[in-house]
Design a protein around this motif. Structure first.
Motif, PDB file in Angstrom:
ATOM      1  N   ASP A 182       0.830  -1.205   0.000  1.00 13.19           N
ATOM      2  CA  ASP A 182       0.000   0.000   0.000  1.00 13.19           C
ATOM      3  C   ASP A 182       0.866   1.256   0.000  1.00 13.19           C
ATOM      4  O   ASP A 182       0.551   2.253  -0.681  1.00 13.19           O
ATOM      5  CB  ASP A 182      -0.925   0.004   1.222  1.00 13.19           C
ATOM      6  N   ALA A 183       1.971   1.230   0.762  1.00 13.81           N
ATOM      7  CA  ALA A 183       2.871   2.388   0.805  1.00 13.81           C
ATOM      8  C   ALA A 183       3.536   2.612  -0.544  1.00 13.81           C
ATOM      9  O   ALA A 183       3.690   3.750  -0.994  1.00 13.81           O
ATOM     10  CB  ALA A 183       3.925   2.180   1.891  1.00 13.81           C
ATOM     11  N   VAL A 184       3.941   1.514  -1.203  1.00 10.62           N
ATOM     12  CA  VAL A 184       4.556   1.637  -2.530  1.00 10.62           C
ATOM     13  C   VAL A 184       3.549   2.197  -3.523  1.00 10.62           C
ATOM     14  O   VAL A 184       3.868   3.076  -4.336  1.00 10.62           O
ATOM     15  CB  VAL A 184       5.087   0.268  -3.001  1.00 10.62           C
ATOM     16  N   ALA A 185       2.314   1.718  -3.466  1.00  8.33           N
ATOM     17  CA  ALA A 185       1.287   2.192  -4.403  1.00  8.33           C
ATOM     18  C   ALA A 185       1.014   3.671  -4.227  1.00  8.33           C
ATOM     19  O   ALA A 185       0.717   4.386  -5.198  1.00  8.33           O
ATOM     20  CB  ALA A 185       0.004   1.392  -4.203  1.00  8.33           C
ATOM     21  N   ALA A 186       1.108   4.161  -2.994  1.00  2.00           N
ATOM     22  CA  ALA A 186       0.817   5.566  -2.715  1.00  2.00           C
ATOM     23  C   ALA A 186       1.985   6.485  -3.033  1.00  2.00           C
ATOM     24  O   ALA A 186       1.826   7.710  -3.043  1.00  2.00           O
ATOM     25  CB  ALA A 186       0.430   5.730  -1.245  1.00  2.00           C
ATOM     26  N   SER A 187       3.164   5.911  -3.291  1.00  2.00           N
ATOM     27  CA  SER A 187       4.367   6.744  -3.473  1.00  2.00           C
ATOM     28  C   SER A 187       4.627   7.122  -4.915  1.00  2.00           C
ATOM     29  O   SER A 187       5.541   7.897  -5.189  1.00  2.00           O
ATOM     30  CB  SER A 187       5.586   6.003  -2.905  1.00  2.00           C
ATOM     31  N   GLY A 188       3.851   6.567  -5.849  1.00  2.00           N
ATOM     32  CA  GLY A 188       4.074   6.881  -7.244  1.00  2.00           C
ATOM     33  C   GLY A 188       5.080   5.927  -7.852  1.00  2.00           C
ATOM     34  O   GLY A 188       6.279   6.047  -7.600  1.00  2.00           O
ATOM     35  N   ILE A 189       4.604   4.964  -8.644  1.00  2.00           N
ATOM     36  CA  ILE A 189       5.471   3.930  -9.193  1.00  2.00           C
ATOM     37  C   ILE A 189       5.418   3.977 -10.711  1.00  2.00           C
ATOM     38  O   ILE A 189       4.495   4.538 -11.296  1.00  2.00           O
ATOM     39  CB  ILE A 189       5.019   2.536  -8.710  1.00  2.00           C
ATOM     40  N   PRO A 190       6.434   3.390 -11.393  1.00  5.45           N
ATOM     41  CA  PRO A 190       6.395   3.338 -12.856  1.00  5.45           C
ATOM     42  C   PRO A 190       5.152   2.614 -13.354  1.00  5.45           C
ATOM     43  O   PRO A 190       4.678   1.665 -12.725  1.00  5.45           O
ATOM     44  CB  PRO A 190       7.670   2.570 -13.213  1.00  5.45           C
ATOM     45  N   GLU A 191       4.623   3.051 -14.463  1.00 11.82           N
ATOM     46  CA  GLU A 191       3.384   2.495 -15.001  1.00 11.82           C
ATOM     47  C   GLU A 191       3.492   1.001 -15.280  1.00 11.82           C
ATOM     48  O   GLU A 191       2.541   0.244 -15.076  1.00 11.82           O
ATOM     49  CB  GLU A 191       3.013   3.238 -16.290  1.00 11.82           C
ATOM     50  N   ALA A 192       4.688   0.546 -15.705  1.00 14.75           N
ATOM     51  CA  ALA A 192       4.857  -0.863 -16.046  1.00 14.75           C
ATOM     52  C   ALA A 192       4.790  -1.767 -14.819  1.00 14.75           C
ATOM     53  O   ALA A 192       4.515  -2.959 -14.938  1.00 14.75           O
ATOM     54  CB  ALA A 192       6.183  -1.072 -16.770  1.00 14.75           C
ATOM     55  N   VAL A 193       5.057  -1.211 -13.614  1.00 18.42           N
ATOM     56  CA  VAL A 193       5.078  -2.011 -12.401  1.00 18.42           C
ATOM     57  C   VAL A 193       3.696  -2.079 -11.751  1.00 18.42           C
ATOM     58  O   VAL A 193       3.422  -2.967 -10.950  1.00 18.42           O
ATOM     59  CB  VAL A 193       6.122  -1.453 -11.405  1.00 18.42           C
ATOM     60  N   ALA A 194       2.818  -1.147 -12.118  1.00 18.82           N
ATOM     61  CA  ALA A 194       1.502  -1.067 -11.470  1.00 18.82           C
ATOM     62  C   ALA A 194       0.704  -2.365 -11.557  1.00 18.82           C
ATOM     63  O   ALA A 194       0.126  -2.806 -10.552  1.00 18.82           O
ATOM     64  CB  ALA A 194       0.703   0.097 -12.062  1.00 18.82           C
ATOM     65  N   PRO A 195       0.618  -3.057 -12.723  1.00 25.22           N
ATOM     66  CA  PRO A 195      -0.145  -4.316 -12.771  1.00 25.22           C
ATOM     67  C   PRO A 195       0.415  -5.388 -11.840  1.00 25.22           C
ATOM     68  O   PRO A 195      -0.344  -6.177 -11.271  1.00 25.22           O
ATOM     69  CB  PRO A 195      -0.021  -4.739 -14.243  1.00 25.22           C
ATOM     70  N   VAL A 196       1.743  -5.425 -11.701  1.00 19.71           N
ATOM     71  CA  VAL A 196       2.358  -6.405 -10.800  1.00 19.71           C
ATOM     72  C   VAL A 196       1.943  -6.125  -9.366  1.00 19.71           C
ATOM     73  O   VAL A 196       1.576  -7.024  -8.598  1.00 19.71           O
ATOM     74  CB  VAL A 196       3.889  -6.377 -10.944  1.00 19.71           C
ATOM     75  N   LEU A 197       1.989  -4.864  -8.981  1.00 17.35           N
ATOM     76  CA  LEU A 197       1.613  -4.472  -7.627  1.00 17.35           C
ATOM     77  C   LEU A 197       0.151  -4.812  -7.356  1.00 17.35           C
ATOM     78  O   LEU A 197      -0.190  -5.346  -6.290  1.00 17.35           O
ATOM     79  CB  LEU A 197       1.860  -2.975  -7.448  1.00 17.35           C
ATOM     80  N   GLU A 198      -0.718  -4.527  -8.313  1.00 19.40           N
ATOM     81  CA  GLU A 198      -2.137  -4.834  -8.143  1.00 19.40           C
ATOM     82  C   GLU A 198      -2.372  -6.333  -8.009  1.00 19.40           C
ATOM     83  O   GLU A 198      -3.256  -6.775  -7.255  1.00 19.40           O
ATOM     84  CB  GLU A 198      -2.922  -4.279  -9.334  1.00 19.40           C
ATOM     85  N   SER A 199      -1.583  -7.141  -8.705  1.00 20.84           N
ATOM     86  CA  SER A 199      -1.720  -8.593  -8.615  1.00 20.84           C
ATOM     87  C   SER A 199      -1.391  -9.083  -7.217  1.00 20.84           C
ATOM     88  O   SER A 199      -2.101  -9.933  -6.653  1.00 20.84           O
ATOM     89  CB  SER A 199      -0.810  -9.281  -9.635  1.00 20.84           C
ATOM     90  N   TYR A 200      -0.325  -8.571  -6.633  1.00 18.94           N
ATOM     91  CA  TYR A 200       0.044  -8.977  -5.277  1.00 18.94           C
ATOM     92  C   TYR A 200      -1.013  -8.525  -4.259  1.00 18.94           C
ATOM     93  O   TYR A 200      -1.326  -9.247  -3.307  1.00 18.94           O
ATOM     94  CB  TYR A 200       1.412  -8.414  -4.901  1.00 18.94           C
ATOM     95  N   GLN A 201      -1.545  -7.338  -4.458  1.00 16.42           N
ATOM     96  CA  GLN A 201      -2.585  -6.866  -3.544  1.00 16.42           C
ATOM     97  C   GLN A 201      -3.836  -7.739  -3.633  1.00 16.42           C
ATOM     98  O   GLN A 201      -4.476  -8.029  -2.614  1.00 16.42           O
ATOM     99  CB  GLN A 201      -2.911  -5.403  -3.851  1.00 16.42           C
ATOM    100  N   ALA A 202      -4.176  -8.183  -4.853  1.00 17.39           N
ATOM    101  CA  ALA A 202      -5.328  -9.071  -5.017  1.00 17.39           C
ATOM    102  C   ALA A 202      -5.066 -10.427  -4.357  1.00 17.39           C
ATOM    103  O   ALA A 202      -5.958 -11.013  -3.729  1.00 17.39           O
ATOM    104  CB  ALA A 202      -5.634  -9.266  -6.506  1.00 17.39           C
ATOM    105  N   ALA A 203      -3.840 -10.939  -4.483  1.00 19.01           N
ATOM    106  CA  ALA A 203      -3.495 -12.216  -3.851  1.00 19.01           C
ATOM    107  C   ALA A 203      -3.563 -12.107  -2.327  1.00 19.01           C
ATOM    108  O   ALA A 203      -3.981 -13.050  -1.645  1.00 19.01           O
ATOM    109  CB  ALA A 203      -2.104 -12.652  -4.292  1.00 19.01           C
ATOM    110  N   LEU A 204      -3.186 -10.964  -1.778  1.00  9.79           N
ATOM    111  CA  LEU A 204      -3.272 -10.765  -0.328  1.00  9.79           C
ATOM    112  C   LEU A 204      -4.728 -10.724   0.132  1.00  9.79           C
ATOM    113  O   LEU A 204      -5.066 -11.242   1.199  1.00  9.79           O
ATOM    114  CB  LEU A 204      -2.552  -9.475   0.064  1.00  9.79           C
ATOM    115  N   ARG A 205      -5.583 -10.103  -0.666  1.00 12.27           N
ATOM    116  CA  ARG A 205      -7.013 -10.114  -0.325  1.00 12.27           C
ATOM    117  C   ARG A 205      -7.552 -11.537  -0.358  1.00 12.27           C
ATOM    118  O   ARG A 205      -8.393 -11.915   0.465  1.00 12.27           O
ATOM    119  CB  ARG A 205      -7.795  -9.209  -1.286  1.00 12.27           C
ATOM    120  N   GLU A 206      -7.074 -12.335  -1.296  1.00 15.60           N
ATOM    121  CA  GLU A 206      -7.502 -13.733  -1.406  1.00 15.60           C
ATOM    122  C   GLU A 206      -7.115 -14.526  -0.163  1.00 15.60           C
ATOM    123  O   GLU A 206      -7.865 -15.395   0.300  1.00 15.60           O
ATOM    124  CB  GLU A 206      -6.864 -14.362  -2.650  1.00 15.60           C
ATOM    125  N   ARG A 207      -5.972 -14.227   0.410  1.00 13.14           N
ATOM    126  CA  ARG A 207      -5.503 -14.956   1.591  1.00 13.14           C
ATOM    127  C   ARG A 207      -6.419 -14.754   2.798  1.00 13.14           C
ATOM    128  O   ARG A 207      -6.476 -15.608   3.682  1.00 13.14           O
ATOM    129  CB  ARG A 207      -4.090 -14.501   1.961  1.00 13.14           C
TER     130      ARG A 207
END
Length: 495
Positions: free
Chosen positions: A167-192
């Protein structure tokens, strides 16, 4: 007592002793526990990207794809470390780190991050997390180190801290190419954080619901120097169609770090449309429900649980027995492809109602281990052995059971999967029972095939074809030998 009366009494005692001591099928319990693990892993992996752009694409670093000689300077070695990390060229990472740390003015945070990723590659998660924490302590705004620490904590199942870092990384402004990867991990954490499991309902067929063999034998019983002959006729096999179902669910509640509270529940059974013509008041429908609740330590390499359990077995319109006990399990990832599983369990069985008139309570202790090996992304082989000791007041009813199993799971490109399992079980009783005919030794072979058809899923409901064949051969064959074929078409929903 007349010979006729004695024969009736002897036969009644015999049938009472041989009335089915129906216990829950431990093979089905084991199958559902394994299914839960597979479902959890598959659903979590479904959220993760197949390829992380930061792992393979050097264009994410300002190198422009040029090949050049890396000079022994800060200007060359710093970017070279990033490129080697992104391309997973771990030997070069080590070389560049050693050269880089000798130079005055080097960034210590970069060295710690690189060493952390090296440790993660080598599956040393404790060192990896420690190195990445040191990198962030030296340079709090180090975004790449923060992202890598979050990923490492995610892999080590320290979900709460991983979620906060993502969440901190997402709020800090990340390269556009990395955003889908970050969203995938966040979705996997919600799944857990959700309940996971499967629910299956279907129609089935059983060739021998009463485990009968129909054998006829003639024997003699002597009483006070008088012997009486009578014919002993065992029940013939009863075949029946059925409604079949099973439910398996689990959830982990994170307590702190790798420590969790684990809840697991299983319920499975059959409802047959036939019953015994010889004893029309006897019904063979059955249900087994098991609840596990206890402690779980879960990391990248180890899954250790210690869970008290409660089991209820229902058949013939009433509860036959209840059992309570303790189950311990350790799963250890030996390599990226090979996993070891060790289980130990103790259960105390207490018979209920009229069953208490015929059967004594008893204890069962189990110890087992298994290995599974991933041949490739679509094929896994597995096998193991289990020892079970059952102790009762009567030595002739106490036994030792030895079971070995071997299986293979394969996912076909056409969208179906096949799971084949063979089980071999030997049961040896402690003492002979001369009333039944001597020392009992059983040898059992079980073959199971399960064909899953995700390709034909409708609304997330997957058809599954299940076939099980059992051949039980006993030294007291007239009483305990039988053959049984079970088949079912189930419709399964994962959640």
């Amino acid at each position: 007592m007349s010979p006729f009366e004695f024969s009736r009494v002897a036969l009644l005692c015999l049938l009472t002793f041989l009335s089915p001591l129906l216990l829950a099928d431990e093979d089905d319990t084991r199958r559902l526990l394994n299914k839960i693990d597979r479902t959890v892993n598959e659903r979590e992996r479904a959220h993760l990207p197949a390829v992380d752009p930061a792992e393979k694409d050097a264009s994410l670093i300002t190198i422009e794809g040029q090949t050049y000689n890396v000079q022994n300077t800060l200007a060359d070695l710093g970017p070279a470390i990033y490129v080697a990390l992104n391309l997973q060229q771990w030997a070069k990472v080590r070389q560049f780190i050693e050269r880089y740390r000798q130079l005055p003015g080097h960034e210590a945070a970069l060295i710690h991050m690189a060493q952390g990723l090296l440790a993660r590659h080598e599956r040393d998660y404790r060192t990896a997390i420690d190195e990445l924490r040191q990198a962030l302590a030296l340079q709090p705004g180090f975004l790449r180190a923060q992202l890598e620490l979050a990923r490492t904590l995610f892999e080590d199942n320290q979900s709460a801290e991983a979620r906060a870092l993502f969440d901190a990384v997402a709020a800090s402004g990340i390269p556009e190419a990395v955003a889908p990867v970050l969203e995938s991990y966040q979705a996997a954490l919600r799944e857990r954080r959700r309940w996971h499991g499967t629910l299956a309902v279907g129609v089935g067929y059983n060739s021998n619901i009463n485990q009968g063999n129909g054998m006829t034998t003639r024997t003699e019983v002597c009483f006070f120097f008088e012997c009486f002959a009578y014919t002993r006729k065992m029940p013939t096999p009863i075949e029946s169609s059925s409604l079949v179902y099973d439910l398996a669910a689990e959830r982990r509640f994170q307590l702190d770090g790798n420590h969790h509270l684990l809840l697991r529940g299983l319920s499975y059974g059959n409802y047959y449309d036939k019953h015994s013509e010889e004893a029309p008041e006897t019904w063979y429908e059955e249900n087994t429900s098991v609840l596990y609740a206890g402690y779980n330590y879960l990391s990248a390499l180890n899954d250790v649980s210690l869970t008290p359990l409660f089991e209820n077995y229902y058949s013939d319109h009433h509860t036959k027995y209840q059992a309570s006990g303790l189950r311990g399990e350790w799963k250890h990832s030996l390599t990226r492809r090979l996993q070891l599983n060790v289980q130990a369990q103790h259960k105390h069985f207490r018979f209920q109602g009229e069953q208490r008139e015929y059967f004594d309570d008893f204890d069962a202790r189990m110890l087992g281990s298994s290995l599974s090996y991933l041949l490739d992304g679509q094929t896994m082989v597995y096998g193991g052995a289990t020892y079970t000791r059952r102790t009762q007041d009567q030595d002739s009813a106490s036994n030792r059971e030895y079971m070995a199993n071997l299986g293979i799971y394969h996912l076909f490109d056409v969208g179906v999967n096949l799971n084949l399992t063979a089980l071999y079980r030997t049961t040896r009783y402690d003492e002979p029972d001369y009333f039944l005919g001597g020392l009992r030794k059983d040898k059992q072979q079980i073959y199971i095939a399960n064909l899953g058809m995700p390709r034909f899923a409708l609304g997330g409901v997957v058809p599954n074809l299940y076939i099980k064949y059992t051949d039980n051969r006993s030294s007291i064959d007239w009483a305990y030998s039988y053959r049984q074929t079970e088949a079912a078409l189930k419709f399964e929903k994962s959640f």
